[in-house]
Design a protein around this motif. Sequence first.
Motif, PDB file in Angstrom:
ATOM      1  N   TYR A 131      -0.381  -8.315  12.839  1.00  0.00           N
ATOM      2  CA  TYR A 131      -0.963  -7.152  13.370  1.00  0.00           C
ATOM      3  C   TYR A 131       0.164  -6.069  13.230  1.00  0.00           C
ATOM      4  CZ  TYR A 131      -2.698  -4.449  17.457  1.00  0.00           C
ATOM      5  OH  TYR A 131      -2.969  -3.314  18.302  1.00  0.00           O
ATOM      6  N   GLU A 132      -0.322  -4.716  12.744  1.00  0.00           N
ATOM      7  CA  GLU A 132       0.589  -3.772  12.752  1.00  0.00           C
ATOM      8  C   GLU A 132       0.000  -2.621  13.220  1.00  0.00           C
ATOM      9  OE1 GLU A 132       2.161  -2.954   8.682  1.00  0.00           O
ATOM     10  OE2 GLU A 132       3.530  -4.832   8.747  1.00  0.00           O
ATOM     11  N   PRO A 133       0.145  -2.366  14.710  1.00  0.00           N
ATOM     12  CA  PRO A 133      -0.781  -1.075  15.164  1.00  0.00           C
ATOM     13  C   PRO A 133      -0.120   0.149  14.775  1.00  0.00           C
ATOM     14  CG  PRO A 133       0.805  -2.189  16.816  1.00  0.00           C
ATOM     15  CD  PRO A 133       0.814  -2.984  15.680  1.00  0.00           C
ATOM     16  N   TRP A 134       0.749   0.295  13.792  1.00  0.00           N
ATOM     17  CA  TRP A 134       1.157   1.454  13.173  1.00  0.00           C
ATOM     18  C   TRP A 134       1.049   1.919  11.845  1.00  0.00           C
ATOM     19  CZ3 TRP A 134       4.081  -2.741  14.260  1.00  0.00           C
ATOM     20  CH2 TRP A 134       4.612  -3.482  13.185  1.00  0.00           C
ATOM     21  N   HIS A 135       0.306   1.025  10.982  1.00  0.00           N
ATOM     22  CA  HIS A 135       0.196   1.389   9.593  1.00  0.00           C
ATOM     23  C   HIS A 135      -1.111   1.670   9.332  1.00  0.00           C
ATOM     24  CE1 HIS A 135       0.799   0.174   5.190  1.00  0.00           C
ATOM     25  NE2 HIS A 135      -0.304   0.035   5.373  1.00  0.00           N
ATOM     26  N   PHE A 136      -1.424   2.839   8.854  1.00  0.00           N
ATOM     27  CA  PHE A 136      -2.778   3.476   8.734  1.00  0.00           C
ATOM     28  C   PHE A 136      -2.845   3.615   7.145  1.00  0.00           C
ATOM     29  CE2 PHE A 136      -2.117   4.057  13.144  1.00  0.00           C
ATOM     30  CZ  PHE A 136      -3.500   3.847  13.439  1.00  0.00           C
ATOM     31  N   GLU A 188       0.958  -1.116  -0.081  1.00  0.00           N
ATOM     32  CA  GLU A 188       0.066   0.070  -0.142  1.00  0.00           C
ATOM     33  C   GLU A 188       1.033   1.234   0.042  1.00  0.00           C
ATOM     34  OE1 GLU A 188      -2.423  -0.157   3.339  1.00  0.00           O
ATOM     35  OE2 GLU A 188      -4.138  -0.791   2.083  1.00  0.00           O
ATOM     36  N   HIS A 189       2.192   1.081   0.632  1.00  0.00           N
ATOM     37  CA  HIS A 189       2.811   2.149   0.593  1.00  0.00           C
ATOM     38  C   HIS A 189       3.118   2.917  -0.803  1.00  0.00           C
ATOM     39  CE1 HIS A 189       3.642   2.530   4.833  1.00  0.00           C
ATOM     40  NE2 HIS A 189       3.613   1.118   4.847  1.00  0.00           N
ATOM     41  N   GLU A 190       3.165   1.927  -1.861  1.00  0.00           N
ATOM     42  CA  GLU A 190       3.429   2.239  -3.187  1.00  0.00           C
ATOM     43  C   GLU A 190       2.356   3.057  -3.650  1.00  0.00           C
ATOM     44  OE1 GLU A 190       5.122  -1.083  -5.472  1.00  0.00           O
ATOM     45  OE2 GLU A 190       5.314  -1.911  -3.714  1.00  0.00           O
ATOM     46  N   LEU A 220       0.518   5.259   5.460  1.00  0.00           N
ATOM     47  CA  LEU A 220       1.615   5.631   6.198  1.00  0.00           C
ATOM     48  C   LEU A 220       1.805   4.731   7.657  1.00  0.00           C
ATOM     49  CD1 LEU A 220       1.090   9.558   7.263  1.00  0.00           C
ATOM     50  CD2 LEU A 220      -0.720   7.783   7.058  1.00  0.00           C
ATOM     51  N   ASP A 221       3.121   4.920   8.079  1.00  0.00           N
ATOM     52  CA  ASP A 221       3.187   4.318   9.067  1.00  0.00           C
ATOM     53  C   ASP A 221       3.241   5.362  10.267  1.00  0.00           C
ATOM     54  OD1 ASP A 221       3.222   1.989   7.997  1.00  0.00           O
ATOM     55  OD2 ASP A 221       5.391   1.810   7.771  1.00  0.00           O
ATOM     56  N   LEU A 222       2.963   5.039  11.585  1.00  0.00           N
ATOM     57  CA  LEU A 222       3.033   6.380  12.374  1.00  0.00           C
ATOM     58  C   LEU A 222       3.790   6.016  13.742  1.00  0.00           C
ATOM     59  CD1 LEU A 222      -0.922   7.581  12.151  1.00  0.00           C
ATOM     60  CD2 LEU A 222       1.331   8.758  11.223  1.00  0.00           C
TER      61      LEU A 222
HETATM   62 ZN   LIG Z   1       3.228   0.208   6.787  1.00  0.00          ZN
END
Ligand SMILES: [Zn+2]
Length: 498
Positions: free
Chosen positions: A419-424, A366-368, A373-375
């Motif tokens: 689980y990635e609590p930082w990736h929005f 998705e970053h592409e 974004l990661d927070l």
């Molecule tokens: Zn990410």
Amino acid sequence: MKFNKKFFLVVFVFLIIMGFVIFEKFKNRTIEDVAIIIGSVDNIENIKFEKISESLIQDNYSLNTKYDTDDYFINNLVNAYGKVPLINSDISINVNALYDLEDLFKDLNNHNYDNIIVRRGYLSCSNENDCVTDHRTGYDIDVYIKDREWEDFEGHKEAKYFINNAYRYGFVLRYTKKDNYQPWHFRYVGKVFSYLIHELEYDIDDFVNNLEVNTIYKFNDEETYFYKVKTDNIYIPKNIKYEISSTNSGEYVISYSLKTLTKLSETSDEFDFKLNKLSNENINYNLILVNEDKENKFLSDNIVIFEENKKLDKTVLESYSRMKEQANKLDNHILFSTSAYRSYEEQKEIFEEENSGIANKPGHSEHETGLALDLATDEKKVTYFYGTYIGKWVTDNAHEYGFILRYLDNKENITKISYEPWHFRFVEEMHATYMYEHYLTLEEYLNLFDLNKKYIMNYDNKNYLIYKYEVNDGNILKLENSVVYYLYDNCYLVITEM
Ligand SMILES: [Zn+2]
């Protein structure tokens, strides 16, 4: 003689009534006095339950857990200094508990009760004795009255107010008069359980012990439900946000609410349903699905630079900036992005460094797209984003800015990413809100809509007609005044306000 008979009869009836009144007053309350049994996890209308393994549980609350070796508790501690009155600046409390504790202290403050101070929060396991304590969960606090011995907490007017009102903020007495009474020691159990325990006049142990396993109870008219499960038989409500609490007996108690859910329904009603051709430029890509199976087919043509040389789609950045402005007012820590737009080559580098399951292969991140974004905050490392004061707020409020937490806990089998609590990921407010409330991944959300069927979503007091279709002749179609979203393959979603 006649008079005597009548007299004895009256006395007899009176005694029976009095006996009944006294019995009612002193008989033990049961869960059924405050909640209705509505079924069991394998037999209930409207909601499906799915079994998960205990190892998947991460974000758990605590009911009567005494101590726990689970890192979860430690990862979710934040320093309470500057947020509530403390005996010293080193006290840490679980982030969920702290938000509600602040509200409790605001309430005290509104009554000009300014003498209560937290003297103990989380305690680490520094020696053998300390290991067996409620305070290891981070959900426990001891309070005292300024300039008084902590043991004579109860006699004070402010203390009475605290004891009588703590439940409205999710706190209950850990040790009631039933056993080892400690009027200064409170456990945060969340507002559903604190209200229940308060109404039942139970302590936490009574509450846990009196629940029937796998039985679903409905509490009050606010559509709140709860039930207890065994560790080897954990059922969670499918596609509904829930909270799970650990107990001393190795069981879990789960609660969920159906009160505020955004409604979506299929409809066969006739609408003026003329689809017109649409040119490619007007397609909205905010719902594009990019994952292990679906290759990215989008790159924002409006990538802008923010923070330290990070890049993001301009519209997404505007939403992120509004969210960040609010988040940074909460704390003296700051919210920032550790990674946003990444080119195919940059993704390739990351993929080659990491193992799969952590980073997507190039062309599948998705970053592409420029929409994700990661927070992080400067409080803890990115892995513990949820366990930070700002991170907790972002997790609970990002949907109002159009963002979803993309890789949810317990959904790895669907997203193929743990689980990635930082990736929005930006998906716009309405979709984000629906996914947040129903605890859905983007994959599950897009699957709610069958091809060529009409749906109505009620959001923010407006009705939206939603229609998913496939394009096979190259002609993308739209309704009058609609937005057309590209989803994946040759699938589109058209949405119009009704
Ligand atoms: Zn990410």
